[in-house]
Write a protein that holds these residues in place. Structure first.
Motif, PDB file in Angstrom:
ATOM      1  N   ARG A  59      33.225 -69.521  38.052  1.00  0.00           N
ATOM      2  CA  ARG A  59      33.292 -68.071  37.903  1.00  0.00           C
ATOM      3  C   ARG A  59      34.697 -67.545  38.163  1.00  0.00           C
ATOM      4  NH1 ARG A  59      28.445 -68.857  40.565  1.00  0.00           N
ATOM      5  NH2 ARG A  59      29.316 -68.275  42.582  1.00  0.00           N
ATOM      6  N   ASP A  63      37.684 -65.793  35.601  1.00  0.00           N
ATOM      7  CA  ASP A  63      38.145 -64.414  35.826  1.00  0.00           C
ATOM      8  C   ASP A  63      39.656 -64.328  35.663  1.00  0.00           C
ATOM      9  OD1 ASP A  63      35.712 -63.197  36.312  1.00  0.00           O
ATOM     10  OD2 ASP A  63      35.755 -63.621  38.455  1.00  0.00           O
ATOM     11  N   SER A 272      29.841 -58.990  30.564  1.00  0.00           N
ATOM     12  CA  SER A 272      30.531 -59.631  31.689  1.00  0.00           C
ATOM     13  C   SER A 272      31.650 -60.542  31.211  1.00  0.00           C
ATOM     14  CB  SER A 272      29.535 -60.424  32.540  1.00  0.00           C
ATOM     15  OG  SER A 272      28.640 -59.556  33.210  1.00  0.00           O
ATOM     16  N   SER A 273      31.388 -61.294  30.159  1.00  0.00           N
ATOM     17  CA  SER A 273      32.404 -62.184  29.605  1.00  0.00           C
ATOM     18  C   SER A 273      33.597 -61.398  29.099  1.00  0.00           C
ATOM     19  CB  SER A 273      31.798 -63.011  28.468  1.00  0.00           C
ATOM     20  OG  SER A 273      32.790 -63.753  27.793  1.00  0.00           O
ATOM     21  N   GLN A 276      35.839 -60.570  31.872  1.00  0.00           N
ATOM     22  CA  GLN A 276      36.565 -61.744  32.359  1.00  0.00           C
ATOM     23  C   GLN A 276      37.750 -62.106  31.470  1.00  0.00           C
ATOM     24  OE1 GLN A 276      33.052 -64.410  32.742  1.00  0.00           O
ATOM     25  NE2 GLN A 276      33.783 -64.767  34.814  1.00  0.00           N
ATOM     26  N   SER A 282      36.489 -53.148  32.583  1.00  0.00           N
ATOM     27  CA  SER A 282      35.370 -53.167  33.515  1.00  0.00           C
ATOM     28  C   SER A 282      34.110 -52.884  32.728  1.00  0.00           C
ATOM     29  CB  SER A 282      35.552 -52.103  34.614  1.00  0.00           C
ATOM     30  OG  SER A 282      35.489 -50.797  34.041  1.00  0.00           O
ATOM     31  N   ILE A 283      32.948 -53.050  33.376  1.00  0.00           N
ATOM     32  CA  ILE A 283      31.703 -52.700  32.696  1.00  0.00           C
ATOM     33  C   ILE A 283      31.682 -51.203  32.386  1.00  0.00           C
ATOM     34  CG2 ILE A 283      29.186 -52.566  32.905  1.00  0.00           C
ATOM     35  CD1 ILE A 283      30.139 -55.399  32.480  1.00  0.00           C
ATOM     36  N   THR A 302      24.881 -63.060  26.789  1.00  0.00           N
ATOM     37  CA  THR A 302      25.425 -63.658  28.000  1.00  0.00           C
ATOM     38  C   THR A 302      26.740 -64.391  27.780  1.00  0.00           C
ATOM     39  OG1 THR A 302      24.045 -65.574  27.547  1.00  0.00           O
ATOM     40  CG2 THR A 302      23.190 -63.957  29.127  1.00  0.00           C
ATOM     41  N   SER A 308      30.232 -66.844  33.765  1.00  0.00           N
ATOM     42  CA  SER A 308      30.094 -65.435  34.150  1.00  0.00           C
ATOM     43  C   SER A 308      29.089 -65.230  35.276  1.00  0.00           C
ATOM     44  CB  SER A 308      29.669 -64.598  32.930  1.00  0.00           C
ATOM     45  OG  SER A 308      30.678 -64.589  31.948  1.00  0.00           O
ATOM     46  N   CYS A 310      25.921 -65.107  35.088  1.00  0.00           N
ATOM     47  CA  CYS A 310      25.058 -64.032  34.624  1.00  0.00           C
ATOM     48  C   CYS A 310      23.818 -64.561  33.921  1.00  0.00           C
ATOM     49  CB  CYS A 310      25.824 -63.111  33.673  1.00  0.00           C
ATOM     50  SG  CYS A 310      26.159 -63.829  32.047  1.00  0.00           S
ATOM     51  N   GLU A 315      22.714 -58.877  32.984  1.00  0.00           N
ATOM     52  CA  GLU A 315      23.507 -58.043  32.069  1.00  0.00           C
ATOM     53  C   GLU A 315      22.806 -56.706  31.828  1.00  0.00           C
ATOM     54  OE1 GLU A 315      26.855 -59.482  30.235  1.00  0.00           O
ATOM     55  OE2 GLU A 315      26.358 -59.607  32.365  1.00  0.00           O
ATOM     56  N   ALA A 318      23.225 -54.539  34.957  1.00  0.00           N
ATOM     57  CA  ALA A 318      24.567 -53.966  35.094  1.00  0.00           C
ATOM     58  C   ALA A 318      24.749 -52.794  34.134  1.00  0.00           C
ATOM     59  CB  ALA A 318      25.617 -55.043  34.830  1.00  0.00           C
TER      60      ALA A 318
END
Length: 366
Positions: A59, A63, A272-273, A276, A282-283, A302, A308, A310, A315, A318
């Motif tokens: 993870r 990032d 999320s990916s 990264q 950001s989300i 995903t 991730s 996740c 997902e 979030a």
């Protein structure tokens, strides 16, 4: 779309049916499986020998804010997936994990050319993965979980084997392979390098998606659609670069963005990916909020569950927390995905009417 999220918890999210179109087999291994396969097959390159630490390393290494650096983590997962037994195990466990998360249909992709270092043929790779998927479906059924799998074969865009992999996808399309994709670094490797593969697929009435608009901008999306004929866009988030939002909140779509929306070209978005790899800051700042509001054919995915950390449920959780999405919205994302799947029409309709809508019925507004 409603902003209510009644009784929405991670546990309740796992109970509703989900559809996944963009998930990489070599990006979804269990950390324990990576360790056990490395030991069994003499792979010595792992950065940790502890399960939790290894999962954390994947993870954190992902990032990076760079797609190229993100892709380097796959050296380890691919390194332990070079035998038939390893491929069967990884594929079966992927199905089990997705089914446990409430996924009822998944198209999982991988590049066969990455798993031939120890002498496997491309055909042996495909057959091992298909055997693993079938075993995973059987195990899920024993636990009372329904899931149906489809396979996408990827060619690596930086290599020169796209036509060969496209031919492989067509050869196995009656054996569970539902489509084709190109993956890998976008910058410097435009999709038009593989026009012969896409022409072959079109003349054989075969389905394909293209990674485009993730690390590279509108030119990548335009080429994928207009030159190559992509049915879906892998990620596609940079389409937001062709959308202007005025100070008063008014929105104007450029020609390409309007075309993508008008043609209902599905976007395989992986929130999320995308954060990264730097495709979104950001989300909260992810383009999915705007794209969903403008009713693009948005799907939620995903990408790489290991890197991730996740799942489809996480997902959804979030996005619901960030954008205030409710059960109606999640059903909309799910039906979008099912409509966009490379499964024949009757089967898509059956899953929508007899699995997805009944699964959401207790949660959505009347």
């Amino acid at each position: 779309m409603t902003s209510e999220t009644p009784s929405m918890t991670l546990e309740s999210l796992r109970t509703v049916p989900k559809v996944l179109l963009h998930d990489h087999l070599d990006g979804g291994l269990r950390p324990r499986t990576v360790l056990e396969l490395a030991e069994a097959h003499g792979y010595s390159g792992l950065p940790s020998s502890e399960v939790d630490e290894l999962g954390k390393w994947f993870r954190e290494a992902a990032d990076s804010g760079s797609l190229e650096s993100y892709l380097e983590t796959f050296a380890h997962t691919c390194g332990v997936m070079q035998t038939e037994d390893a491929l069967v195990r990884v594929a079966a466990e992927a199905v089990e994990d997705l089914a446990a998360d409430g996924v009822v249909y998944a198209e999982v992709r991988y590049a066969p050319e990455l798993f031939v270092e120890r002498g496997l043929s491309l055909e042996a790779v495909v057959e091992a993965v298909q055997a693993g998927f079938a075993e995973g479906e059987r195990r899920a059924a024993k636990r009372g979980k329904f899931i149906r799998m489809g396979t996408l074969l990827c060619a690596m865009r930086q290599h020169a084997r796209a036509l060969e992999i496209a031919e492989l996808a067509v050869r196995y399309r009656d054996g569970g392979v539902v489509g084709f994709d190109i993956a890998g670094p976008e910058a410097g490797f435009p999709p038009t390098r593989n026009l012969d593969a896409f022409e072959y697929l079109r003349t054989n009435n075969a389905h394909f998606t293209i990674h485009a608009g993730e690390a590279f901008g509108l030119a990548s999306i335009w080429e994928a659609i207009q030159h190559c004929g992509a049915e879906r866009l892998g990620h596609g988030v940079r389409i937001v670069d062709d959308i202007e939002t005025g100070p008063d909140g008014t929105v104007r779509l450029g020609r390409l963005a309007a075309y993508v929306r008008d043609r209902r070209i599905p976007l395989e978005i992986c929130p999320s990916s995308n954060v990264q790899t730097g495709a979104a800051a950001s989300i909260a700042e992810h383009p999915i909020g705007l794209l969903a509001r403008l009713h693009f054919r948005v799907t939620v995915n995903t990408d790489n569950r290991l890197m991730s950390g996740c799942s489809m449920s996480s997902e959804f959780a979030a996005l619901a927390e960030t954008f205030g999405y409710g059960w109606d919205d999640l059903q909309w994302f799910t039906i979008n995905a099912m409509k966009s799947a490379f499964l024949d029409f009757d089967q898509r309709l059956d899953l929508i009417n007899n699995v997805i809508k009944p699964g959401y019925a207790p949660f959505v507004s009347a």
